[in-house]
Design an enzyme around this catalytic site. Structure first.
Site, PDB file in Angstrom:
ATOM      1  N   ASP A 246       0.841  -1.201   0.000  1.00  0.00           N
ATOM      2  CA  ASP A 246       0.000   0.000   0.000  1.00  0.00           C
ATOM      3  C   ASP A 246       0.878   1.254   0.000  1.00  0.00           C
ATOM      4  O   ASP A 246       1.580   1.516   0.976  1.00  0.00           O
ATOM      5  CB  ASP A 246      -0.901  -0.041   1.255  1.00  0.00           C
ATOM      6  CG  ASP A 246      -1.967   1.040   1.245  1.00  0.00           C
ATOM      7  OD1 ASP A 246      -1.906   1.933   0.394  1.00  0.00           O
ATOM      8  OD2 ASP A 246      -2.864   0.971   2.111  1.00  0.00           O
ATOM      9  N   HIS A 337     -10.325  -1.392  -6.868  1.00  0.00           N
ATOM     10  CA  HIS A 337      -9.905  -0.171  -6.159  1.00  0.00           C
ATOM     11  C   HIS A 337      -8.931   0.659  -7.002  1.00  0.00           C
ATOM     12  O   HIS A 337      -9.078   1.882  -7.116  1.00  0.00           O
ATOM     13  CB  HIS A 337      -9.259  -0.580  -4.832  1.00  0.00           C
ATOM     14  CG  HIS A 337      -8.845   0.573  -3.980  1.00  0.00           C
ATOM     15  ND1 HIS A 337      -9.760   1.417  -3.368  1.00  0.00           N
ATOM     16  CD2 HIS A 337      -7.616   1.036  -3.636  1.00  0.00           C
ATOM     17  CE1 HIS A 337      -9.112   2.328  -2.678  1.00  0.00           C
ATOM     18  NE2 HIS A 337      -7.808   2.123  -2.818  1.00  0.00           N
TER      19      HIS A 337
HETATM   20  C1  HEM Z   1      -8.867   0.953   4.118  1.00  0.00           C
HETATM   21  C2  HEM Z   1      -8.988   1.620   2.982  1.00  0.00           C
HETATM   22  C3  HEM Z   1      -8.026   1.497   1.844  1.00  0.00           C
HETATM   23  C4  HEM Z   1      -7.149   0.509   1.532  1.00  0.00           C
HETATM   24  C5  HEM Z   1      -6.902  -0.795   2.291  1.00  0.00           C
HETATM   25  C6  HEM Z   1      -6.443   0.908   0.336  1.00  0.00           C
HETATM   26  C7  HEM Z   1      -5.461   0.159  -0.294  1.00  0.00           C
HETATM   27  C8  HEM Z   1      -4.822   0.521  -1.461  1.00  0.00           C
HETATM   28  C9  HEM Z   1      -3.833  -0.260  -2.145  1.00  0.00           C
HETATM   29  C10 HEM Z   1      -3.315  -1.590  -1.647  1.00  0.00           C
HETATM   30  C11 HEM Z   1      -3.455   0.387  -3.254  1.00  0.00           C
HETATM   31  C12 HEM Z   1      -2.513  -0.111  -4.362  1.00  0.00           C
HETATM   32  C13 HEM Z   1      -1.090   0.249  -4.241  1.00  0.00           C
HETATM   33  C14 HEM Z   1      -0.789   1.707  -4.217  1.00  0.00           C
HETATM   34  O1  HEM Z   1      -0.665   2.392  -5.239  1.00  0.00           O
HETATM   35  O2  HEM Z   1      -0.676   2.199  -3.100  1.00  0.00           O
HETATM   36  C15 HEM Z   1      -4.190   1.631  -3.280  1.00  0.00           C
HETATM   37  C16 HEM Z   1      -4.066   2.600  -4.228  1.00  0.00           C
HETATM   38  C17 HEM Z   1      -4.706   3.806  -4.194  1.00  0.00           C
HETATM   39  N1  HEM Z   1      -5.687   4.177  -3.321  1.00  0.00           N
HETATM   40 FE1  HEM Z   1      -6.365   3.127  -1.723  1.00  0.00          FE
HETATM   41  N2  HEM Z   1      -6.921   2.125  -0.059  1.00  0.00           N
HETATM   42  C18 HEM Z   1      -7.882   2.524   0.834  1.00  0.00           C
HETATM   43  C19 HEM Z   1      -8.607   3.685   0.799  1.00  0.00           C
HETATM   44  C20 HEM Z   1      -8.475   4.665  -0.143  1.00  0.00           C
HETATM   45  C21 HEM Z   1      -9.194   5.903  -0.155  1.00  0.00           C
HETATM   46  C22 HEM Z   1     -10.242   6.327   0.871  1.00  0.00           C
HETATM   47  C23 HEM Z   1      -8.754   6.595  -1.227  1.00  0.00           C
HETATM   48  C24 HEM Z   1      -9.160   7.963  -1.719  1.00  0.00           C
HETATM   49  C25 HEM Z   1     -10.268   8.584  -1.467  1.00  0.00           C
HETATM   50  C26 HEM Z   1      -7.738   5.805  -1.882  1.00  0.00           C
HETATM   51  C27 HEM Z   1      -7.025   6.194  -2.986  1.00  0.00           C
HETATM   52  C28 HEM Z   1      -6.060   5.451  -3.619  1.00  0.00           C
HETATM   53  C29 HEM Z   1      -5.272   5.932  -4.729  1.00  0.00           C
HETATM   54  C30 HEM Z   1      -5.355   7.324  -5.368  1.00  0.00           C
HETATM   55  C31 HEM Z   1      -4.424   4.891  -5.097  1.00  0.00           C
HETATM   56  C32 HEM Z   1      -3.406   4.911  -6.248  1.00  0.00           C
HETATM   57  C33 HEM Z   1      -4.064   4.553  -7.514  1.00  0.00           C
HETATM   58  C34 HEM Z   1      -3.094   4.576  -8.683  1.00  0.00           C
HETATM   59  O3  HEM Z   1      -2.827   5.684  -9.182  1.00  0.00           O
HETATM   60  O4  HEM Z   1      -2.635   3.506  -9.088  1.00  0.00           O
HETATM   61  N3  HEM Z   1      -7.608   4.639  -1.205  1.00  0.00           N
HETATM   62  N4  HEM Z   1      -5.035   1.687  -2.182  1.00  0.00           N
END
Ligand code: HEM
Length: 428
Positions: A246, A337
């Protein structure tokens, strides 16, 4: 005992004697705290125990040296931006929201910001502030950073001349996903305290909140952690409590600064500052356990094993959202996601900095876990965050296992240079 060590310890003892004597002369701690504003504060804290030349040899000593090195790392307080945002996340963090006491006006705010400016500068430099009775703890800076935020109500205080930006208010409701508990929301001022030692975090929290106690009361406290210092390779992306890699895609300091820092179009007090969203998101480990590897990878769009996108091999490969399989179906599910959160626009419009920390608190009766993510996001304009949040609230397979239970928004004023006071443009 080596000479250096002795003199360091001696300094600590002498300083405490002076402090205790000085405070009783002032009539107690409260008077000391209030009177501390503008008083020259002195004294380098003693060196960490066991430091100094000749501390020993062999594997135990080697270990001690490694720990000491991490413990004595320092980050600069003064600068264009506040620390603790675009710099590398430390292993431990606490977020403390405080409410100003009833009747507080701009004078109270100024007093609080003066105290915090002085004390944060001291703590980050490893020097004990005036009312610090445990200078031995202050010596372990462990990359300490303290970031100060401003909540909406401050802009309405008598004597505050700056106008409140329209976005500085609670986030709009996302009824599809939100189950917000009011105890994790709101706050007039915020302290974000991060360091590679939980003791350093706890001590800084104690010093800064007790210094504020005649002006503000604690509203909520949220504690989080990432992988411990030196446990993984430098630069390795953290894993959250679902086991996912993450934090792969994030703005890069120097290259993507405009994503995070407010520019000339922002009110003066925010130029060089940023906007912060803190969402407390519960993660249901009990039902996540029932999800098989395919379900887990599909819901994210990346492989849990190594963080690589389903269309690539390495963690850093860009996801190919146009790729289809033999049946013509998208390889990265359109409701995954990653598919929903990656930028839909060119430029800054829907990008922001994520600096999340895991939490794992005591479970409620009958439950096994109470874990999740302190999702901390920084962006020049709140809309950058909101445009992604709206998409994720509409549809995101990960929502099956995650529930936002807290939400707070703060303005982070620019950093301060030597001689300046944090947030001083609010009343200038
Ligand atoms: C418990 C809640 C969440 C979990 C477990 C989670 C987990 C992850 C994981 C594992 C990734 C993929 C690896 C990375 O690029 O970091 C990711 C990407 C991302 N997440 Fe989350 N996330 C959560 C909540 C959120 C929320 C609330 C937002 C925004 C409102 C968000 C926005 C993003 C964004 C912008 C990316 C990058 C996407 C990209 O450009 O590839 N996430 N998240």
């Amino acid at each position: 005992m080596p000479v250096d060590q002795h003199s360091a310890d001696q300094r600590g003892v002498d300083r405490r004697d002076v402090l205790v004597g000085g405070l009783s002369a002032l009539g107690g701690l409260a008077a000391g705290a209030a009177g501390g504003v503008g008083v020259a504060r002195s004294g380098a804290a003693p060196a960490p125990a066991g430091s100094g030349p000749g501390a020993g040899s062999g594997s135990e000593a080697d270990h001690a040296t490694t720990v000491e090195l991490a413990g004595s790392q320092r980050r600069p307080f003064h600068g264009e931006h506040q620390p603790g945002i675009m710099d590398a996340p430390q292993a431990h963090g606490v977020w403390v929201a405080m409410d100003l006491v009833p009747g507080a006006d701009v004078t109270a705010l100024q007093r609080l910001m003066r105290i915090w400016t002085q004390d944060v500068a001291q703590l980050m430099a490893g020097r004990a502030p005036y009312a610090d009775f445990e200078p031995e703890l202050t010596a372990t800076t462990a990359s300490l950073t303290v970031t100060v935020g401003i909540g909406p109500r401050v802009l309405g205080l008598r004597g505050v001349t700056a106008t409140r930006p329209t976005w500085l208010q609670p986030l709009p409701a996302f009824p599809q996903i939100d189950r917000l508990d009011p105890r994790w929301s709101g706050g007039d001022v915020l302290l974000q305290i991060c360091a590679d030692s939980p003791i350093t975090v706890s001590h800084a929290q104690w010093v800064l909140t007790k210094e504020a106690r005649t002006i503000a009361t604690v509203r909520w406290v949220q504690r989080g952690f990432r992988q411990g210092h030196a446990v993984t390779r430098p630069g390795e992306t953290m894993r959250n409590l679902f086991g996912q890699v993450d934090g792969t895609v994030n703005p890069v300091p120097g290259r993507d600064d405009a994503v995070v820092w407010c520019g000339p179009s922002a009110p003066r007090w925010l130029q060089g500052g940023t906007t912060m969203v803190l969402r407390r998101i519960a993660m249901d480990l009990e039902t996540w356990e029932e999800a098989d590897p395919l379900t887990r990878d599909t819901s994210l769009g990346r492989r849990q094993r190594d963080g690589s996108p389903l269309t690539g091999r390495a963690e850093t490969d860009a996801p190919d959202v146009a790729a289809t399989d033999r049946l013509g179906l998208p390889v990265i599910d359109e409701f995954s996601h990653v598919r929903r959160s990656l930028p839909h626009e060119k430029g800054l419009t829907d990008r922001f900095l994520r600096r999340p920390y895991s939490y794992d608190d005591p479970p409620d009766p009958g439950r096994l876990t109470n874990a999740g993510l302190l999702f901390v996001a920084y962006q020049a304009e709140l809309e950058q965050y909101l445009s992604v949040q709206r998409r994720l609230a509409e549809a995101d397979l990960l929502n099956t296992w995650t529930t936002p239970i807290g939400s707070a928004v703060f303005a982070i004023p620019r950093g301060c240079r030597e001689g300046e006071v944090l947030a001083q443009d609010l009343w200038a």
